[in-house]
Design a protein around this motif. Structure first.
Motif, PDB file in Angstrom:
ATOM      1  N   GLU A 137     -11.685   5.229 -17.358  1.00 44.79           N
ATOM      2  CA  GLU A 137     -11.731   6.617 -16.888  1.00 44.79           C
ATOM      3  C   GLU A 137     -10.466   7.395 -17.207  1.00 44.79           C
ATOM      4  O   GLU A 137     -10.388   8.595 -16.930  1.00 44.79           O
ATOM      5  CB  GLU A 137     -11.959   6.642 -15.365  1.00 44.79           C
ATOM      6  N   GLY A 138      -9.447   6.759 -17.769  1.00 45.85           N
ATOM      7  CA  GLY A 138      -8.202   7.449 -18.077  1.00 45.85           C
ATOM      8  C   GLY A 138      -6.997   6.620 -17.683  1.00 45.85           C
ATOM      9  O   GLY A 138      -7.107   5.566 -17.042  1.00 45.85           O
ATOM     10  N   GLU A 139      -5.806   7.098 -18.049  1.00 42.44           N
ATOM     11  CA  GLU A 139      -4.575   6.348 -17.789  1.00 42.44           C
ATOM     12  C   GLU A 139      -4.190   6.393 -16.321  1.00 42.44           C
ATOM     13  O   GLU A 139      -4.198   7.442 -15.680  1.00 42.44           O
ATOM     14  CB  GLU A 139      -3.430   6.926 -18.613  1.00 42.44           C
ATOM     15  N   LEU A 140      -3.832   5.228 -15.789  1.00 41.34           N
ATOM     16  CA  LEU A 140      -3.243   5.112 -14.457  1.00 41.34           C
ATOM     17  C   LEU A 140      -1.843   4.534 -14.600  1.00 41.34           C
ATOM     18  O   LEU A 140      -1.559   3.773 -15.531  1.00 41.34           O
ATOM     19  CB  LEU A 140      -4.094   4.213 -13.557  1.00 41.34           C
ATOM     20  N   ARG A 141      -0.983   4.910 -13.667  1.00 42.24           N
ATOM     21  CA  ARG A 141       0.384   4.419 -13.695  1.00 42.24           C
ATOM     22  C   ARG A 141       0.700   3.647 -12.425  1.00 42.24           C
ATOM     23  O   ARG A 141       0.072   3.841 -11.390  1.00 42.24           O
ATOM     24  CB  ARG A 141       1.364   5.582 -13.886  1.00 42.24           C
ATOM     25  N   GLY A 142       1.684   2.786 -12.518  1.00 41.86           N
ATOM     26  CA  GLY A 142       2.085   1.977 -11.382  1.00 41.86           C
ATOM     27  C   GLY A 142       3.212   1.059 -11.781  1.00 41.86           C
ATOM     28  O   GLY A 142       4.037   1.398 -12.626  1.00 41.86           O
ATOM     29  N   HIS A 143       3.228  -0.147 -11.196  1.00 42.89           N
ATOM     30  CA  HIS A 143       4.282  -1.097 -11.543  1.00 42.89           C
ATOM     31  C   HIS A 143       3.789  -2.512 -11.318  1.00 42.89           C
ATOM     32  O   HIS A 143       2.719  -2.747 -10.750  1.00 42.89           O
ATOM     33  CB  HIS A 143       5.522  -0.842 -10.693  1.00 42.89           C
ATOM     34  N   THR A 144       4.578  -3.465 -11.777  1.00 39.91           N
ATOM     35  CA  THR A 144       4.289  -4.874 -11.562  1.00 39.91           C
ATOM     36  C   THR A 144       5.540  -5.573 -11.064  1.00 39.91           C
ATOM     37  O   THR A 144       6.660  -5.227 -11.446  1.00 39.91           O
ATOM     38  CB  THR A 144       3.781  -5.549 -12.849  1.00 39.91           C
ATOM     39  N   LEU A 151      -8.453  -4.483  -2.252  1.00 41.65           N
ATOM     40  CA  LEU A 151      -7.595  -5.591  -1.842  1.00 41.65           C
ATOM     41  C   LEU A 151      -6.222  -5.376  -2.459  1.00 41.65           C
ATOM     42  O   LEU A 151      -5.996  -5.681  -3.631  1.00 41.65           O
ATOM     43  CB  LEU A 151      -8.174  -6.933  -2.312  1.00 41.65           C
ATOM     44  N   PRO A 152      -5.265  -4.834  -1.710  1.00 47.09           N
ATOM     45  CA  PRO A 152      -3.930  -4.580  -2.260  1.00 47.09           C
ATOM     46  C   PRO A 152      -3.149  -5.887  -2.448  1.00 47.09           C
ATOM     47  O   PRO A 152      -3.583  -6.975  -2.034  1.00 47.09           O
ATOM     48  CB  PRO A 152      -3.267  -3.697  -1.193  1.00 47.09           C
ATOM     49  N   GLY A 153      -1.976  -5.756  -3.039  1.00 48.19           N
ATOM     50  CA  GLY A 153      -1.106  -6.913  -3.211  1.00 48.19           C
ATOM     51  C   GLY A 153      -0.459  -7.324  -1.902  1.00 48.19           C
ATOM     52  O   GLY A 153      -0.575  -6.661  -0.874  1.00 48.19           O
ATOM     53  N   GLY A 154       0.252  -8.448  -1.966  1.00 51.81           N
ATOM     54  CA  GLY A 154       0.911  -8.977  -0.788  1.00 51.81           C
ATOM     55  C   GLY A 154       1.299 -10.417  -0.988  1.00 51.81           C
ATOM     56  O   GLY A 154       1.810 -10.795  -2.050  1.00 51.81           O
ATOM     57  N   SER A 186      -6.082  -6.626 -11.601  1.00 47.33           N
ATOM     58  CA  SER A 186      -4.886  -6.614 -12.428  1.00 47.33           C
ATOM     59  C   SER A 186      -3.676  -6.948 -11.569  1.00 47.33           C
ATOM     60  O   SER A 186      -3.708  -6.826 -10.343  1.00 47.33           O
ATOM     61  CB  SER A 186      -4.683  -5.238 -13.074  1.00 47.33           C
ATOM     62  N   TYR A 187      -2.598  -7.370 -12.227  1.00 43.33           N
ATOM     63  CA  TYR A 187      -1.323  -7.505 -11.541  1.00 43.33           C
ATOM     64  C   TYR A 187      -0.693  -6.142 -11.257  1.00 43.33           C
ATOM     65  O   TYR A 187       0.257  -6.047 -10.481  1.00 43.33           O
ATOM     66  CB  TYR A 187      -0.347  -8.329 -12.387  1.00 43.33           C
ATOM     67  N   VAL A 188      -1.181  -5.083 -11.870  1.00 41.40           N
ATOM     68  CA  VAL A 188      -0.603  -3.753 -11.678  1.00 41.40           C
ATOM     69  C   VAL A 188      -0.897  -3.253 -10.264  1.00 41.40           C
ATOM     70  O   VAL A 188      -2.029  -3.325  -9.786  1.00 41.40           O
ATOM     71  CB  VAL A 188      -1.165  -2.755 -12.709  1.00 41.40           C
ATOM     72  N   HIS A 189       0.149  -2.748  -9.616  1.00 39.80           N
ATOM     73  CA  HIS A 189      -0.016  -1.997  -8.371  1.00 39.80           C
ATOM     74  C   HIS A 189      -0.170  -0.537  -8.774  1.00 39.80           C
ATOM     75  O   HIS A 189       0.801   0.114  -9.178  1.00 39.80           O
ATOM     76  CB  HIS A 189       1.206  -2.161  -7.463  1.00 39.80           C
ATOM     77  N   HIS A 190      -1.373  -0.002  -8.662  1.00 40.15           N
ATOM     78  CA  HIS A 190      -1.651   1.344  -9.165  1.00 40.15           C
ATOM     79  C   HIS A 190      -1.212   2.409  -8.170  1.00 40.15           C
ATOM     80  O   HIS A 190      -1.361   2.248  -6.948  1.00 40.15           O
ATOM     81  CB  HIS A 190      -3.152   1.506  -9.431  1.00 40.15           C
ATOM     82  N   ILE A 223       0.848  -1.195   0.000  1.00 38.41           N
ATOM     83  CA  ILE A 223       0.000   0.000   0.000  1.00 38.41           C
ATOM     84  C   ILE A 223       0.881   1.241   0.000  1.00 38.41           C
ATOM     85  O   ILE A 223       1.677   1.445   0.922  1.00 38.41           O
ATOM     86  CB  ILE A 223      -0.915   0.014   1.245  1.00 38.41           C
ATOM     87  N   TYR A 224       0.738   2.076  -1.013  1.00 40.11           N
ATOM     88  CA  TYR A 224       1.424   3.364  -0.999  1.00 40.11           C
ATOM     89  C   TYR A 224       0.684   4.303  -0.046  1.00 40.11           C
ATOM     90  O   TYR A 224      -0.532   4.476  -0.181  1.00 40.11           O
ATOM     91  CB  TYR A 224       1.447   3.979  -2.391  1.00 40.11           C
ATOM     92  N   PRO A 225       1.389   4.943   0.901  1.00 40.80           N
ATOM     93  CA  PRO A 225       0.708   5.909   1.778  1.00 40.80           C
ATOM     94  C   PRO A 225      -0.013   6.999   1.001  1.00 40.80           C
ATOM     95  O   PRO A 225      -1.072   7.477   1.422  1.00 40.80           O
ATOM     96  CB  PRO A 225       1.853   6.487   2.623  1.00 40.80           C
TER      97      PRO A 225
END
Length: 450
Positions: free
Chosen positions: A378-385, A296-299, A422-426, A262-264
């Protein structure tokens, strides 16, 4: 705004000891009564957990791709208002990636401290350090830190040949007892280490024993960073007169050793938009709170599958949540909890919630790694995998991500009713209006008919 000493801690490559050195510096400064703020460059969850314990403050991302320059500038400006020292841990090598840690240092005038693993070299240490310092003229390398030296004599050898404007700040001895345990995604989470504070104090002791220079004296403090109106709002730029599209919405967030990525800044944005954030622990047996939306975030669901199954209400409450068409965002490990079955690294098959058709399995080799840009409706989101699992599902993706560094990782976005998975962490601040629309329940559902 007053100027605040700030440094980027980088290295020629991963594995040199950036995190332990940054944590040692932060803990040492904190023990001396300084107010320390630490940031992490690039997408990462595990290092920031350690750095947060070291500094006593949440660690935010400074990432020019995920957040943008003005967003990062605002985060730095906010930190400098009440900090005595700012430390920014870099990612990979100093010049690796687009954007790189060096790009961040250049953008904000951050002096660089280079950490070099000296365990297999002597005078060549100075050549490598000098090369890093001279490679780009738009950054200032203010000092170098020798890590994992074998003796005092070894420390003297690595310092030989360093130019006068590139001082040796510290030479840390090799000590396997100071290492933190790791697993397949990196360091073991700080919350799982009962002795983490003693470990951090030991790192600070090691730093205090050998640091020969007060880092605040080897580079001028960064110039005051003016607060600007960012293209992507931060929590601090949302005032009482700003629209609050999530006012009155209760958003539940799973947050424990299973769901911890989880990003703060993500939570800050939800709260700044008026949401009431309700954190709960499924593996502790806690019920899903009454809510309007769920994240439900990753982990590590593969490590906690038995605990998830032992919570009698968790899967049933997920099913009821989706049946009520309430928004649910599931990322990486959070998505794997929703499939039919998950095979752990030992081949054990665990029945999951069966709310998203598919099967997932852990593997020993890395499956995907890289920054991601993905087009939500709704538009582009960025993050990582970053994951070691694979998943198969009959669902057709509604979007496929792009990697800015031309890497092979290109994750898919799935939709099923009110679910986005998605596997993406947004990184939510990359597109606050899109996040607000989804969690407010106003997002279009026409794409979700799979």
């Amino acid at each position: 705004m007053t100027a605040c000493p700030a440094f980027l801690i980088s290295a020629p490559a991963s594995g040199q000891g950036k995190t332990s050195v940054t944590a040692a510096m932060a803990r040492s400064a904190r023990r001396r009564g300084l107010r320390v703020r630490v940031f992490k460059t690039g997408p990462d969850y595990l290092d920031p957990m350690v750095l947060a314990r070291a500094s006593g403050h949440a660690v935010y991302q400074l990432d020019l791709f995920m957040g943008g320059e003005s967003h990062c500038r605002q985060l730095l400006a906010d930190a400098a208002k009440d900090a005595d020292l700012i430390l920014v841990e870099g990612v990979m090598g100093l010049f690796d990636g687009q954007p790189s840690s060096a790009d961040l240092a250049a953008a904000f005038g951050l002096p660089v401290l280079v950490v070099l693993d000296a365990s297999a070299m002597a005078q060549t240490f100075a050549a490598l350090a000098t090369g890093l310092a001279r490679f780009r003229d738009d950054i200032h390398v203010a000092g170098v830190i020798a890590n994992r030296v074998g003796s005092d004599a070894h420390a003297r050898m690595v310092a030989e040949g360093l130019p006068g404007d590139l001082p040796l700040v510290a030479a840390l001895k090799r000590d396997s007892g100071l290492s933190l345990p790791e697993r397949h995604l990196g360091l073991v989470q700080a919350l799982e280490l009962p002795q983490i504070d003693a470990q951090l104090d030991a790192w600070a002791d090691a730093w205090d024993a050998v640091a020969t220079i007060d880092i605040a004296r080897i580079g001028a403090p960064i110039a005051p960073i003016p607060a600007v109106a960012p293209e992507r709002p931060t929590a601090s730029t949302v005032d009482d007169a700003s629209p609050r599209p999530l006012a009155g919405r209760r958003i539940a967030v799973a947050n424990d050793a299973c769901f911890s990525f989880i990003y703060p800044a993500n939570l800050d944005l939800l709260r700044a938009f008026g949401a009431e954030v309700l954190e709960f622990s499924p593996i502790a047996g806690e019920d899903l709170p009454a809510c309007d939306a769920l994240w439900l975030p990753g982990g590590y669901p593969e490590l906690h599958a038995d605990a998830l199954r032992a919570n009698p209400s968790f899967f049933a409450s997920l099913r009821a949540h989706m049946a009520a068409s309430r928004p649910l965002l599931a990322e990486c490990g959070g998505m794997l909890v929703l499939v039919d079955e998950l095979a752990d690294a030992d081949g054990r098959i665990h029945a999951m919630a069966a709310l998203m058709p598919g099967h997932a399995a852990m593997q020993k080799r890395l499956a995907a790694l890289g920054l991601q840009a993905i087009d939500w409706p709704e538009g582009e989101l960025r993050g990582h995998t970053f994951h070691y699992s694979t998943m198969e599902t009959p669902l057709a993706p509604i979007a496929t991500a792009r990697n800015p560094n031309a890497g092979r990782a290109a994750e898919r976005l799935y939709a099923l009713g009110s679910l986005r998975a998605s596997y993406v962490h947004h990184y939510f601040p990359s597109n606050p209006p899109a996040i607000a629309a989804f969690f407010a329940g106003t997002a279009s559902s026409s794409h979700a008919k799979n």
